[in-house]
Design a protein around this motif. Structure first.
Motif, PDB file in Angstrom:
ATOM      1  N   UNK A 119      10.606 -14.167  17.784  1.00 34.67           N
ATOM      2  CA  UNK A 119       9.925 -14.824  18.998  1.00 34.67           C
ATOM      3  C   UNK A 119       8.679 -13.933  19.188  1.00 34.67           C
ATOM      4  N   UNK A 120       8.908 -12.783  19.174  1.00 37.52           N
ATOM      5  CA  UNK A 120       7.531 -11.816  19.507  1.00 37.52           C
ATOM      6  C   UNK A 120       6.426 -12.049  18.469  1.00 37.52           C
ATOM      7  N   UNK A 121       7.122 -12.484  17.043  1.00 36.06           N
ATOM      8  CA  UNK A 121       6.140 -12.756  16.111  1.00 36.06           C
ATOM      9  C   UNK A 121       5.439 -14.112  16.363  1.00 36.06           C
ATOM     10  N   UNK A 122       5.975 -14.793  17.104  1.00 33.11           N
ATOM     11  CA  UNK A 122       5.815 -16.249  17.182  1.00 33.11           C
ATOM     12  C   UNK A 122       4.584 -16.117  18.116  1.00 33.11           C
ATOM     13  N   UNK A 123       4.631 -15.269  19.454  1.00 29.72           N
ATOM     14  CA  UNK A 123       3.616 -15.153  20.355  1.00 29.72           C
ATOM     15  C   UNK A 123       2.322 -14.615  19.852  1.00 29.72           C
ATOM     16  N   UNK A 124       2.344 -13.899  18.625  1.00 28.81           N
ATOM     17  CA  UNK A 124       1.343 -13.422  18.009  1.00 28.81           C
ATOM     18  C   UNK A 124       0.684 -14.550  17.013  1.00 28.81           C
ATOM     19  N   UNK A 125       1.281 -15.672  16.922  1.00 33.01           N
ATOM     20  CA  UNK A 125       0.860 -16.765  15.872  1.00 33.01           C
ATOM     21  C   UNK A 125       1.223 -16.400  14.320  1.00 33.01           C
ATOM     22  N   UNK A 126       2.207 -15.594  14.214  1.00 32.36           N
ATOM     23  CA  UNK A 126       2.700 -15.393  12.965  1.00 32.36           C
ATOM     24  C   UNK A 126       3.577 -16.079  12.247  1.00 32.36           C
ATOM     25  N   UNK A 127       4.393 -16.793  13.125  1.00 31.41           N
ATOM     26  CA  UNK A 127       5.443 -17.598  12.574  1.00 31.41           C
ATOM     27  C   UNK A 127       5.988 -18.634  13.574  1.00 31.41           C
ATOM     28  N   UNK A 128       6.778 -19.554  13.229  1.00 29.16           N
ATOM     29  CA  UNK A 128       7.619 -20.376  14.231  1.00 29.16           C
ATOM     30  C   UNK A 128       8.964 -20.198  14.002  1.00 29.16           C
TER      31      UNK A 128
END
Length: 180
Positions: A60-69
């Motif tokens: 989820x943290x990576x998702x906020x960085x736009x790196x994954x879904x």
């Protein structure tokens, strides 16, 4: 049930079975592609994993960085691999995949920082430099030389000249005492 209705029922069942198998194969192929997709495409990313974090909360943290879904693929990744991740600061380099990241988190392959004791430094200079490093927890800041040496197991020792000029490695959150 007549013979023709049984035939129709069998055909419907076979079509549904074929569609289900086909959907599972497509989902498996999507998952396998996900495992090999780079999370980090351009630059290095530093990731802080806290105690109690799960792979999903990290994703989820990576998702906020736009790196994954974050979706079902992260759950399957967690179930397929031993996903007991360790807290710490991690560096994700260009080309890091979800599986590669997970392996590092499980292994506890945390980022190590350098600290160099420069030849000729006095103990005061050494301790001032340690106190200025925000990556270290400061516990010795208010200690006098006698208390420091006592805690280092050298009661009655003079502090000057006791610290080898060398480069030492530590992880974020280590105590300055541990480095000394």
């Amino acid at each position: 049930m007549t013979r023709s209705s049984r035939t129709i029922a069998l055909l419907v069942f076979l079509v549904a079975l074929f569609a289900g198998v086909f959907a599972l194969l497509l989902a498996w192929e999507e998952y396998r592609a996900f495992e090999g997709e780079p999370l980090v495409e351009e630059e290095t990313v530093r990731l802080q994993v806290r105690n109690g974090d799960t792979l999903r909360s990290v994703a989820r943290r990576l998702e906020t960085l736009g790196m994954t879904r974050v979706d079902w693929r992260w759950d399957l990744l967690s179930r397929r691999h031993d996903a007991r991740i360790k807290a710490g600061e991690y560096q994700l380099d260009r080309g890091t995949t979800p599986v590669g990241m997970l392996r590092r988190l499980v292994a506890g392959d945390v980022l190590r920082h350098r600290f160099t004791i420069v030849e000729g430094w006095t103990v005061d200079e050494l301790r001032a430099t340690l106190a200025g490093d925000a990556r270290l927890r400061r516990v010795t800041t208010d200690w006098d030389a006698d208390r420091l040496m006592e805690r280092l197991g050298c009661t009655g020792c003079f502090d000057e000249g006791r610290f080898l000029p060398e480069t030492y490695f530590f992880v974020r959150g280590d105590r300055d005492l541990d480095l000394l």
